[in-house]
Design an enzyme around this catalytic site. Sequence first.
Site, PDB file in Angstrom:
ATOM      1  N   ASP A 178      82.052  80.313  77.146  1.00  0.00           N
ATOM      2  CA  ASP A 178      81.699  78.894  77.059  1.00  0.00           C
ATOM      3  C   ASP A 178      80.346  78.765  76.388  1.00  0.00           C
ATOM      4  O   ASP A 178      79.525  79.691  76.439  1.00  0.00           O
ATOM      5  CB  ASP A 178      81.620  78.252  78.451  1.00  0.00           C
ATOM      6  CG  ASP A 178      80.254  78.489  79.104  1.00  0.00           C
ATOM      7  OD1 ASP A 178      79.406  77.574  79.064  1.00  0.00           O
ATOM      8  OD2 ASP A 178      80.012  79.598  79.618  1.00  0.00           O
TER       9      ASP A 178
ATOM     10  N   CYS B  36      90.933  74.336  57.044  1.00  0.00           N
ATOM     11  CA  CYS B  36      91.056  73.828  58.415  1.00  0.00           C
ATOM     12  C   CYS B  36      92.096  72.716  58.480  1.00  0.00           C
ATOM     13  O   CYS B  36      92.147  71.843  57.621  1.00  0.00           O
ATOM     14  CB  CYS B  36      89.700  73.318  58.898  1.00  0.00           C
ATOM     15  SG  CYS B  36      89.736  72.662  60.584  1.00  0.00           S
TER      16      CYS B  36
ATOM     17  N   CYS C 289      92.327  70.539  61.127  1.00  0.00           N
ATOM     18  CA  CYS C 289      91.952  69.583  62.179  1.00  0.00           C
ATOM     19  C   CYS C 289      91.999  68.147  61.658  1.00  0.00           C
ATOM     20  O   CYS C 289      92.046  67.896  60.449  1.00  0.00           O
ATOM     21  CB  CYS C 289      90.580  69.906  62.753  1.00  0.00           C
ATOM     22  SG  CYS C 289      89.170  69.343  61.763  1.00  0.00           S
TER      23      CYS C 289
ATOM     24  N   CYS D 177      89.258  67.304  59.009  1.00  0.00           N
ATOM     25  CA  CYS D 177      89.451  67.875  57.668  1.00  0.00           C
ATOM     26  C   CYS D 177      90.674  67.299  56.965  1.00  0.00           C
ATOM     27  O   CYS D 177      90.724  67.277  55.736  1.00  0.00           O
ATOM     28  CB  CYS D 177      89.545  69.392  57.765  1.00  0.00           C
ATOM     29  SG  CYS D 177      87.977  70.161  58.266  1.00  0.00           S
TER      30      CYS D 177
ATOM     31  N   HIS E 196      85.698  68.791  64.795  1.00  0.00           N
ATOM     32  CA  HIS E 196      85.924  69.934  63.901  1.00  0.00           C
ATOM     33  C   HIS E 196      85.394  71.234  64.496  1.00  0.00           C
ATOM     34  O   HIS E 196      86.083  72.265  64.479  1.00  0.00           O
ATOM     35  CB  HIS E 196      85.279  69.699  62.543  1.00  0.00           C
ATOM     36  CG  HIS E 196      85.235  70.945  61.705  1.00  0.00           C
ATOM     37  ND1 HIS E 196      86.327  71.419  61.005  1.00  0.00           N
ATOM     38  CD2 HIS E 196      84.236  71.856  61.521  1.00  0.00           C
ATOM     39  CE1 HIS E 196      86.001  72.563  60.421  1.00  0.00           C
ATOM     40  NE2 HIS E 196      84.744  72.846  60.712  1.00  0.00           N
TER      41      HIS E 196
END
Length: 378
Positions: free
Chosen positions: A268, A306, A308, A311, A337
């Site tokens: 994390d 990418c 996403c 993008c 992103h």
Amino acid sequence: MAAITYEHIKTCKQSGARLGRVHTPHGVIETPTFMPVGTQATVKTMSPEELKEMDAQIILSNTYHLFLRPGHDIVREAGGLHKFMNWDRPILTDSGGFQVFSLSEMRKITEEGVHFRSHLNGDKKFLSPEVAMEIQNALGSDIMMAFDECPPYPAEYDYVKKSLERTTRWAERCLKSHARPHDQGLFAIVQGGMYEDLRRQSAAELTSMDFPGYAIGGLSVGESKQIMYEVLDYTVPLLPQDKPRYLMGVGSPDALVEGAIRGVDMFDCVLPTRIARNGTTMTSQGRLVVRNAQYARDFGPLDPECGCYTCRNYSRAYLRHLIKSDETFGLRLTTYHNLYFLLELMRKVRKAIMEDRLLDFRDEFFAQYGLHENSKGF
């Protein structure tokens, strides 16, 4: 049935990295995995629906911050953290120890716990193993962390030794005061600074208590990446094979890959969300600061490789305009992103483990990303 169990699927023949699943009361986590950080019961600028869209399997929330605001009693009254924040997948809560030591200049450590002043208003507060368990039991997270002391870096040997021994005693008190072992798993945190014998001592003492999972704390606190990897090299093998291993506070792309190679299951960090708010993004070609003037007329996507939402729909020029104009939507798009990038990276890591080619994947990824051996990383 234990609240948290680890299922081993495969060990990469090339690297020794492992593929697995962590079973929790709110779902299964495919590992190695990256956990977006939702400090105050929200991942900054992101909705739960967006996090699911990018397939975040688990998020992390913060005991210290939720203790101060709104208060764990309110979260309990709301039906627990999952209902309070409308997130039905797994949640991990940290113990609050790191924040007590990093945010509060006015603090006093005793065997009983830590007296400190709130960074919000200066109110006197107290956290102990028992209080940390009470808060996390009220929050209802799937994975709770034992209350520990995270020593600074660098720190003298004698200080680190006393600190880890206190952390061991606190871990034992956490086990005894944990009220919901049937539906909340409690992880211990291995400390010991950069001293191998102290890491070994900490791991031996904590693994003898048979926690359902183990974290490695006290890294990514100012030491070099090389030192961190050396500590992982001798610490990870000390942890049980049949339980999850969690490296706390690490989220740069290079460290995620290197950590997975060394057998870490969970990571994390606030890095992807924090830098996104400054217009800094992670792309397949390396770091890209989209607020820079060179992107004012760049109408291509942030990262051509990418897939996403950001993008697929918006240009670098538009993102730069939003961020330069202090528009919240720009921060949302860069945050989306960056989180997607790391989650997609971990999907690729898992695939490479399954195909016994994680070392090859690392070399290819680092070359494209602009990293090299002994690089300082992101």
